[in-house]
Scaffold this active site. Sequence first.
Site, PDB file in Angstrom:
ATOM      1  N   ASP A  52      42.423  55.353  55.155  1.00  0.00           N
ATOM      2  CA  ASP A  52      42.405  55.152  56.609  1.00  0.00           C
ATOM      3  C   ASP A  52      42.012  53.715  56.932  1.00  0.00           C
ATOM      4  O   ASP A  52      41.032  53.198  56.407  1.00  0.00           O
ATOM      5  CB  ASP A  52      41.397  56.109  57.258  1.00  0.00           C
ATOM      6  CG  ASP A  52      41.239  55.833  58.741  1.00  0.00           C
ATOM      7  OD1 ASP A  52      42.075  56.328  59.527  1.00  0.00           O
ATOM      8  OD2 ASP A  52      40.291  55.109  59.124  1.00  0.00           O
ATOM      9  N   TYR A  57      40.034  46.799  62.619  1.00  0.00           N
ATOM     10  CA  TYR A  57      39.060  46.503  61.584  1.00  0.00           C
ATOM     11  C   TYR A  57      39.259  45.084  61.050  1.00  0.00           C
ATOM     12  O   TYR A  57      40.299  44.773  60.461  1.00  0.00           O
ATOM     13  CB  TYR A  57      39.156  47.505  60.431  1.00  0.00           C
ATOM     14  CG  TYR A  57      38.948  48.954  60.803  1.00  0.00           C
ATOM     15  CD1 TYR A  57      38.374  49.327  62.017  1.00  0.00           C
ATOM     16  CD2 TYR A  57      39.344  49.964  59.943  1.00  0.00           C
ATOM     17  CE1 TYR A  57      38.198  50.656  62.350  1.00  0.00           C
ATOM     18  CE2 TYR A  57      39.166  51.308  60.261  1.00  0.00           C
ATOM     19  CZ  TYR A  57      38.598  51.646  61.478  1.00  0.00           C
ATOM     20  OH  TYR A  57      38.429  52.968  61.804  1.00  0.00           O
TER      21      TYR A  57
END
Length: 281
Positions: A52, A57
């Site tokens: 994931d 991010y």
Amino acid sequence: MPADVPTLTLPDGERVPVLGQGTWGMGEDPRLRTKEAAALRLGIDLGMTLIDTAEMYAGGGAEEVTGAAVAGRRDEVFLVSKVLPSNASRRGTVAACERSLKRLGTDRIDLYLLHWRGGPALAETVEAFRSLQQTGKIRHWGVSNFDTDDMEELAELPEGSAAATNQVLYNLSRRAPEWDLMPWCRNRRIPLMAYSPVEQGRILKDRTLQAIASRHGATAARVALAWLIRQDGLLVIPKAVSPDHVRDNAAARELRLTAADLAELDAAFPPPTGKKSLAML
């Protein structure tokens, strides 16, 4: 995928490993990227082939680390990524997906999620997901951080019932999903995906958790993960960077908690007694 790896069946019948790998926090320091990619590759070797990540991010850095980790092994891996709500218009979702594909070094994302509610209308995002499916850029789509009322709204949209998962904050100290979200999703065979399964390490000093771990000759993290992966309809995505941590996460699949263990954990981390808003990290 090794035959002995526990799996869960998505709504369309595809099987994925119950225990995967998270990447939140990866890609932030260029000096650590080689180590982070190696940890993900070790996890793949150990059967944690669901990875994931998200465009958010490290500003796409985690997707780049993931891409490096799966290079040459793409067909072994089930890749999950997410679009930010600020990008989740019909055209914006398609453009964001193209950028993620480039960073991941692949021609497809196996599961593409809306990271949380906000910005463009939900119907636009779902339309974009369907368009991306039709062109083969994504294989499944779903949502993240959706509470029960959000899921109900989603289900009322054309094609809204096709969501493959809902990724939420869920661990021993964050049990709000158990009240109504988890039953709602189970009734519709929509898996939940638990992120931050050890609360970023904050629950691991709990004395009850440590005592149970000691009885099993395990770590507190392994117990916390075993508590999650024993449940039906749940995927779990812990993050690890060191090889020892990766192996410890994988070992949680073999840990069987007793009824006494579960009762002690309920006493230390009580289940909800009423509706609470879904938390986010």
